[in-house]
Scaffold this motif. Sequence first.
Motif, PDB file in Angstrom:
ATOM      1  N   ASP A 140      -3.286  10.234  -0.512  1.00  0.00           N
ATOM      2  CA  ASP A 140      -3.210   8.773  -0.502  1.00  0.00           C
ATOM      3  C   ASP A 140      -3.685   8.188  -1.823  1.00  0.00           C
ATOM      4  O   ASP A 140      -3.152   7.181  -2.297  1.00  0.00           O
ATOM      5  CB  ASP A 140      -4.040   8.205   0.654  1.00  0.00           C
ATOM      6  N   GLU A 141      -4.673   8.831  -2.456  1.00  0.00           N
ATOM      7  CA  GLU A 141      -5.169   8.333  -3.735  1.00  0.00           C
ATOM      8  C   GLU A 141      -4.102   8.444  -4.829  1.00  0.00           C
ATOM      9  O   GLU A 141      -4.051   7.613  -5.740  1.00  0.00           O
ATOM     10  CB  GLU A 141      -6.430   9.084  -4.157  1.00  0.00           C
ATOM     11  N   GLN A 148       5.366  10.898   7.983  1.00  0.00           N
ATOM     12  CA  GLN A 148       3.933  11.027   8.239  1.00  0.00           C
ATOM     13  C   GLN A 148       3.251   9.670   8.462  1.00  0.00           C
ATOM     14  O   GLN A 148       2.035   9.586   8.579  1.00  0.00           O
ATOM     15  CB  GLN A 148       3.264  11.748   7.056  1.00  0.00           C
ATOM     16  N   ASN A 149       4.083   8.611   8.533  1.00  0.00           N
ATOM     17  CA  ASN A 149       3.576   7.239   8.726  1.00  0.00           C
ATOM     18  C   ASN A 149       2.551   6.854   7.667  1.00  0.00           C
ATOM     19  O   ASN A 149       1.509   6.243   7.974  1.00  0.00           O
ATOM     20  CB  ASN A 149       2.968   7.081  10.130  1.00  0.00           C
ATOM     21  N   ARG A 150       2.864   7.196   6.409  1.00  0.00           N
ATOM     22  CA  ARG A 150       1.959   6.905   5.314  1.00  0.00           C
ATOM     23  C   ARG A 150       2.583   5.878   4.371  1.00  0.00           C
ATOM     24  O   ARG A 150       3.783   5.595   4.435  1.00  0.00           O
ATOM     25  CB  ARG A 150       1.613   8.184   4.556  1.00  0.00           C
ATOM     26  N   ASN A 151       1.775   5.318   3.492  1.00  0.00           N
ATOM     27  CA  ASN A 151       2.282   4.369   2.496  1.00  0.00           C
ATOM     28  C   ASN A 151       3.301   5.054   1.603  1.00  0.00           C
ATOM     29  O   ASN A 151       3.194   6.248   1.304  1.00  0.00           O
ATOM     30  CB  ASN A 151       1.137   3.818   1.648  1.00  0.00           C
ATOM     31  N   LEU A 152       4.273   4.276   1.136  1.00  0.00           N
ATOM     32  CA  LEU A 152       5.341   4.817   0.300  1.00  0.00           C
ATOM     33  C   LEU A 152       5.085   4.507  -1.168  1.00  0.00           C
ATOM     34  O   LEU A 152       4.304   3.626  -1.519  1.00  0.00           O
ATOM     35  CB  LEU A 152       6.684   4.222   0.729  1.00  0.00           C
ATOM     36  N   ILE A 153       5.794   5.235  -2.017  1.00  0.00           N
ATOM     37  CA  ILE A 153       5.747   5.007  -3.471  1.00  0.00           C
ATOM     38  C   ILE A 153       6.756   3.923  -3.793  1.00  0.00           C
ATOM     39  O   ILE A 153       7.934   4.023  -3.423  1.00  0.00           O
ATOM     40  CB  ILE A 153       6.069   6.300  -4.239  1.00  0.00           C
ATOM     41  N   ILE A 154       6.308   2.874  -4.455  1.00  0.00           N
ATOM     42  CA  ILE A 154       7.196   1.733  -4.726  1.00  0.00           C
ATOM     43  C   ILE A 154       8.067   2.012  -5.946  1.00  0.00           C
ATOM     44  O   ILE A 154       7.750   2.835  -6.769  1.00  0.00           O
ATOM     45  CB  ILE A 154       6.388   0.450  -4.919  1.00  0.00           C
ATOM     46  N   LYS A 203       2.429   1.306 -11.717  1.00  0.00           N
ATOM     47  CA  LYS A 203       3.727   0.639 -11.877  1.00  0.00           C
ATOM     48  C   LYS A 203       3.574  -0.880 -11.872  1.00  0.00           C
ATOM     49  O   LYS A 203       4.225  -1.591 -12.643  1.00  0.00           O
ATOM     50  CB  LYS A 203       4.691   1.073 -10.772  1.00  0.00           C
ATOM     51  N   GLU A 204       2.691  -1.374 -11.010  1.00  0.00           N
ATOM     52  CA  GLU A 204       2.483  -2.822 -10.936  1.00  0.00           C
ATOM     53  C   GLU A 204       1.871  -3.361 -12.221  1.00  0.00           C
ATOM     54  O   GLU A 204       2.258  -4.417 -12.722  1.00  0.00           O
ATOM     55  CB  GLU A 204       1.583  -3.145  -9.747  1.00  0.00           C
ATOM     56  N   LYS A 205       0.920  -2.617 -12.805  1.00  0.00           N
ATOM     57  CA  LYS A 205       0.224  -3.076 -14.002  1.00  0.00           C
ATOM     58  C   LYS A 205       1.063  -2.926 -15.266  1.00  0.00           C
ATOM     59  O   LYS A 205       1.073  -3.809 -16.128  1.00  0.00           O
ATOM     60  CB  LYS A 205      -1.082  -2.301 -14.177  1.00  0.00           C
ATOM     61  N   TYR A 206       1.767  -1.791 -15.391  1.00  0.00           N
ATOM     62  CA  TYR A 206       2.392  -1.454 -16.670  1.00  0.00           C
ATOM     63  C   TYR A 206       3.922  -1.366 -16.609  1.00  0.00           C
ATOM     64  O   TYR A 206       4.565  -1.094 -17.624  1.00  0.00           O
ATOM     65  CB  TYR A 206       1.835  -0.127 -17.195  1.00  0.00           C
ATOM     66  N   GLU A 207       4.488  -1.575 -15.418  1.00  0.00           N
ATOM     67  CA  GLU A 207       5.942  -1.523 -15.216  1.00  0.00           C
ATOM     68  C   GLU A 207       6.522  -0.170 -15.623  1.00  0.00           C
ATOM     69  O   GLU A 207       7.621  -0.096 -16.183  1.00  0.00           O
ATOM     70  CB  GLU A 207       6.630  -2.670 -15.957  1.00  0.00           C
ATOM     71  N   ILE A 208       5.748   0.878 -15.351  1.00  0.00           N
ATOM     72  CA  ILE A 208       6.201   2.249 -15.628  1.00  0.00           C
ATOM     73  C   ILE A 208       6.156   3.050 -14.328  1.00  0.00           C
ATOM     74  O   ILE A 208       5.068   3.234 -13.763  1.00  0.00           O
ATOM     75  CB  ILE A 208       5.318   2.938 -16.686  1.00  0.00           C
ATOM     76  N   PRO A 209       7.299   3.518 -13.841  1.00  0.00           N
ATOM     77  CA  PRO A 209       7.290   4.335 -12.626  1.00  0.00           C
ATOM     78  C   PRO A 209       6.822   5.758 -12.923  1.00  0.00           C
ATOM     79  O   PRO A 209       7.123   6.316 -13.980  1.00  0.00           O
ATOM     80  CB  PRO A 209       8.760   4.314 -12.179  1.00  0.00           C
ATOM     81  N   LEU A 210       6.060   6.322 -12.009  1.00  0.00           N
ATOM     82  CA  LEU A 210       5.618   7.712 -12.091  1.00  0.00           C
ATOM     83  C   LEU A 210       6.005   8.412 -10.803  1.00  0.00           C
ATOM     84  O   LEU A 210       6.080   7.788  -9.745  1.00  0.00           O
ATOM     85  CB  LEU A 210       4.099   7.796 -12.267  1.00  0.00           C
ATOM     86  N   GLU A 211       6.255   9.716 -10.876  1.00  0.00           N
ATOM     87  CA  GLU A 211       6.539  10.465  -9.638  1.00  0.00           C
ATOM     88  C   GLU A 211       5.275  11.225  -9.233  1.00  0.00           C
ATOM     89  O   GLU A 211       4.374  11.418 -10.055  1.00  0.00           O
ATOM     90  CB  GLU A 211       7.760  11.385  -9.819  1.00  0.00           C
ATOM     91  N   PRO A 212       5.183  11.661  -7.975  1.00  0.00           N
ATOM     92  CA  PRO A 212       3.901  12.146  -7.452  1.00  0.00           C
ATOM     93  C   PRO A 212       3.579  13.614  -7.709  1.00  0.00           C
ATOM     94  O   PRO A 212       2.460  14.040  -7.425  1.00  0.00           O
ATOM     95  CB  PRO A 212       4.049  11.915  -5.943  1.00  0.00           C
ATOM     96  N   ILE A 213       4.507  14.393  -8.252  1.00  0.00           N
ATOM     97  CA  ILE A 213       4.265  15.834  -8.419  1.00  0.00           C
ATOM     98  C   ILE A 213       3.721  16.162  -9.807  1.00  0.00           C
ATOM     99  O   ILE A 213       2.838  17.006  -9.956  1.00  0.00           O
ATOM    100  CB  ILE A 213       5.557  16.641  -8.154  1.00  0.00           C
ATOM    101  N   ASN A 266       1.345   3.467  -7.518  1.00  0.00           N
ATOM    102  CA  ASN A 266       1.790   2.096  -7.236  1.00  0.00           C
ATOM    103  C   ASN A 266       1.041   1.077  -8.089  1.00  0.00           C
ATOM    104  O   ASN A 266       1.640   0.118  -8.595  1.00  0.00           O
ATOM    105  CB  ASN A 266       1.619   1.794  -5.748  1.00  0.00           C
ATOM    106  N   ASP A 267      -0.264   1.272  -8.281  1.00  0.00           N
ATOM    107  CA  ASP A 267      -1.036   0.376  -9.148  1.00  0.00           C
ATOM    108  C   ASP A 267      -0.559   0.465 -10.594  1.00  0.00           C
ATOM    109  O   ASP A 267      -0.455  -0.551 -11.291  1.00  0.00           O
ATOM    110  CB  ASP A 267      -2.529   0.718  -9.086  1.00  0.00           C
TER     111      ASP A 267
END
Length: 302
Positions: free
Chosen positions: A231-232, A296-302, A241-251, A238-239
Motif C-alpha cells: 500500500d505504501e 484484492q479490494n485495494r487502492n488503484l494506481i492512478i 504523479k499528483e505532485k510532478y505529473e510523472i507516472p511511475l509503475e509499481p515494479i 499516486n502522490d
Amino acid sequence: MLLQLPTGKIPIQEIPTNKKIKLFIKREDLIHPQISGNKYWKLFFNVNNYVEKKVEKPYIITFGGAFSNHISAIAAVGHLAGIPTMGIIRGEELKDKWRDNPTLLFAKRSGMNLQFVTREEYRYKEKLTEFLQQEFPEALIIPEGGTNEDAVAGVKMMLNDETKDFDYLCTAVGTGGTIAGISKFCEEDQRVIGFKVVDDDSLEDKIFELTLNKNFNLIDSGFGGYGKIKDENIRFINDFKEKYEIPLEPIYTGKMMQRVFELIDEDYFPEHSKILCFHTGGLQGIEGANLLLEKQNRNLII
C-alpha cells in the motif's frame, strides 16, 4: 535501421527535495509509446543488427512473465517490423487466461505467438534456448529482460552530454543490463546506484561480467519481493504523479524513486550532490497491476 535515434532531446525534469541536494529524472519512458525506456535501448542493436542481416525467414523469440515489459516491447517491435515473434511465457496456468491479461492480450494482438511453459521448464531457459535455436536456426533469440552485450551497448545511448554533470546515476535493476550499460559508459567520477527489485544474490557478479567496472552498488528495493506491491508503494506512486505529473509503475520505477527519497531523508547522499534517476518506462504494466489490486479490494494506481 528499424529503431531510430530520437530526433529530439529526452527531457530531464527536476524533482524538488527538502535537502541541499539536486534530484532529476530522465524521461526515457517518452521515447516510444510501446517500446519505451530501457527496453528501446536494450533492443536497439539486438534488433537493428538482426534486421541488417536480411535473413530469409526472420523470427524473434524471447522469454518473460505474465506482465513482462520485455514481452510487450518485443511484440511491438515485431509488429512494427513485420517480423513474426514468439514469447515463451512463464506459467502454464495462463494458457487459457491470456485474454484477461492486458500485457499478453497486447502481445497477441501484435502478432506474437504465445507459448506457455511450466515454471519448472522456465527455470531451464538455457536448454529451451538451445532447443529453439535448433528448431529455428535463423531466429534471433533474446534472453529474458533483453540483457546481453548488444543490450549493454544500446544503453550507452541513455548517456549524453547532459548526463555528464551528475554525481550519482540511478536505475532500477531487474536482469542487470541497464545498470551494466550505465556503469560501463558513464564518466569516471560518477557513481552508479542500482535499485534491485529481484532477490538474486548472483546479480552483482552478472553485472560486473558485463561492465568490468566497480563503480556501482546495489540497494535492495524489493519492498517484500519482486512483483509485490505494498500500500505504501501505491501511495507514493499516486502522490508522485499528483505532485510532478510523472507516472511511475509499481515494479521498477516506483520502487526506485521511493527508495531514492528514503535515502535522501537518511542523508545517504552528501550535501550538494546532483542525482539523476532514469525513468525506464514499463508503464504498460500499470493496467495489469490494477486488475490484481482491484481483485484484492485495494487502492488503484492512478
